[in-house]
Each structure stands twice: as structure tokens, then as C-alpha cells.
Design an enzyme around this catalytic site. Structure first.
Site, PDB file in Angstrom:
ATOM      1  N   THR A  14       4.405   6.394 -10.882  1.00  0.00           N
ATOM      2  CA  THR A  14       3.803   5.840  -9.674  1.00  0.00           C
ATOM      3  C   THR A  14       4.480   6.319  -8.393  1.00  0.00           C
ATOM      4  OG1 THR A  14       5.204   3.867  -9.745  1.00  0.00           O
ATOM      5  CG2 THR A  14       3.113   3.760 -10.935  1.00  0.00           C
ATOM      6  N   ASP A  15       3.758   6.124  -7.308  1.00  0.00           N
ATOM      7  CA  ASP A  15       4.322   6.414  -5.992  1.00  0.00           C
ATOM      8  C   ASP A  15       4.966   5.135  -5.441  1.00  0.00           C
ATOM      9  OD1 ASP A  15       2.239   4.776  -5.088  1.00  0.00           O
ATOM     10  OD2 ASP A  15       1.044   6.450  -4.323  1.00  0.00           O
ATOM     11  N   MET A  16       5.356   5.151  -4.192  1.00  0.00           N
ATOM     12  CA  MET A  16       6.047   3.995  -3.603  1.00  0.00           C
ATOM     13  C   MET A  16       5.177   2.746  -3.563  1.00  0.00           C
ATOM     14  SD  MET A  16       8.269   5.845  -0.611  1.00  0.00           S
ATOM     15  CE  MET A  16       8.829   4.298   0.042  1.00  0.00           C
TER      16      MET A  16
END
Length: 129
Positions: A14-16
């Protein structure tokens, strides 16, 4: 022919914002194709080492429809066929239950390790017809 592969979304995917990073969908569908090749009885390492032949993706069309998120249980659904003696085409969907998140059409060919196009292996063509 249809193949299904379960995938769980981990933190590293995942990203932030906790949403699956867009390039990871390509990793998921690659993992599914690689698993499919093995389940069809093809040994890609042996093909490379003994026959100097490898599969190469030459085209990807992708649609990102909805985000997958941390801890989602996904399923990669792959339908495939030989489009010609030299092309193997995959329609791949990333599903969360009944919800379509990502869709791709992938075209692969066989090449020698020196980059010359060759026909798909006869045993594969026989299984795909």
C-alpha cells in the site's frame, strides 16, 4: 480456460493512504500468470536453461476501477487463450468478492534469450486449443 489465485493485501503493498499502490496490481497479475504456467506443467527455468526460450510481455492494457486496501482478500481471475501460434493473451481481473477492482488484457510471446520471436511451445499450444 480460467485460473484463480487468492491474494491478501499486506502493508508493503500500500501507499501512505493504505490503498494498493498502482504498480502492485501488475505484480499480482504477473504472480497469477506465473502460477498458471506452472500449473499447466511448463517449467520456465527449464525452458530458459535448456531451450533458451522465455515468455515476454509485449502489451498491457489496464483499467483501475476501484481501490484495494490494506488487509483486503483479493482474487486474481485469469482467462487465457492462444491468440496465434506466437501470442498468448490473458484477460485478468482483480476481484474483492463480487466487486471488480482492476482489469487488464496482457499479451505475451515467446522469445529466445537473444530476443528472436519463436512459436509458443507445442505442448502449450495443445493445452490451449
Amino acid at each position: 480456460m480460467t485460473h484463480r489465485l487468492p491474494v491478501r493485501v499486506y502493508y508493503e503493498d500500500t501507499d501512505m493512504g493504505g490503498i494498493v499502490y498502482y504498480a502492485n496490481y501488475l505484480k499480482y497479475i504477473e504472480r497469477s500468470r506465473s502460477t498458471l504456467v506452472g500449473e499447466l506443467g511448463l517449467d520456465q527455468k527449464k525452458m530458459k536453461d535448456e531451450d533458451a526460450i522465455v515468455f515476454v510481455v509485449v502489451r498491457v492494457e489496464a483499467d483501475y476501477l476501484r481501490p484495494a486496501r490494506l488487509d483486503d482478500e483479493l482474487e486474481i481471475v485469469t482467462t487465457h487463450h492462444a491468440a496465434s501460434p506466437m501470442r498468448w493473451v490473458f484477460d485478468q481481473d482483480v476481484m474483492r468478492g463480487d466487486e471488480l477492482l482492476f482489469r487488464a488484457k496482457v499479451t505475451a510471446v515467446c522469445m529466445t534469450t537473444e530476443g528472436k520471436p519463436v512459436r509458443l511451445p507445442a505442448e502449450l499450444r495443445a493445452k490451449l486449443t
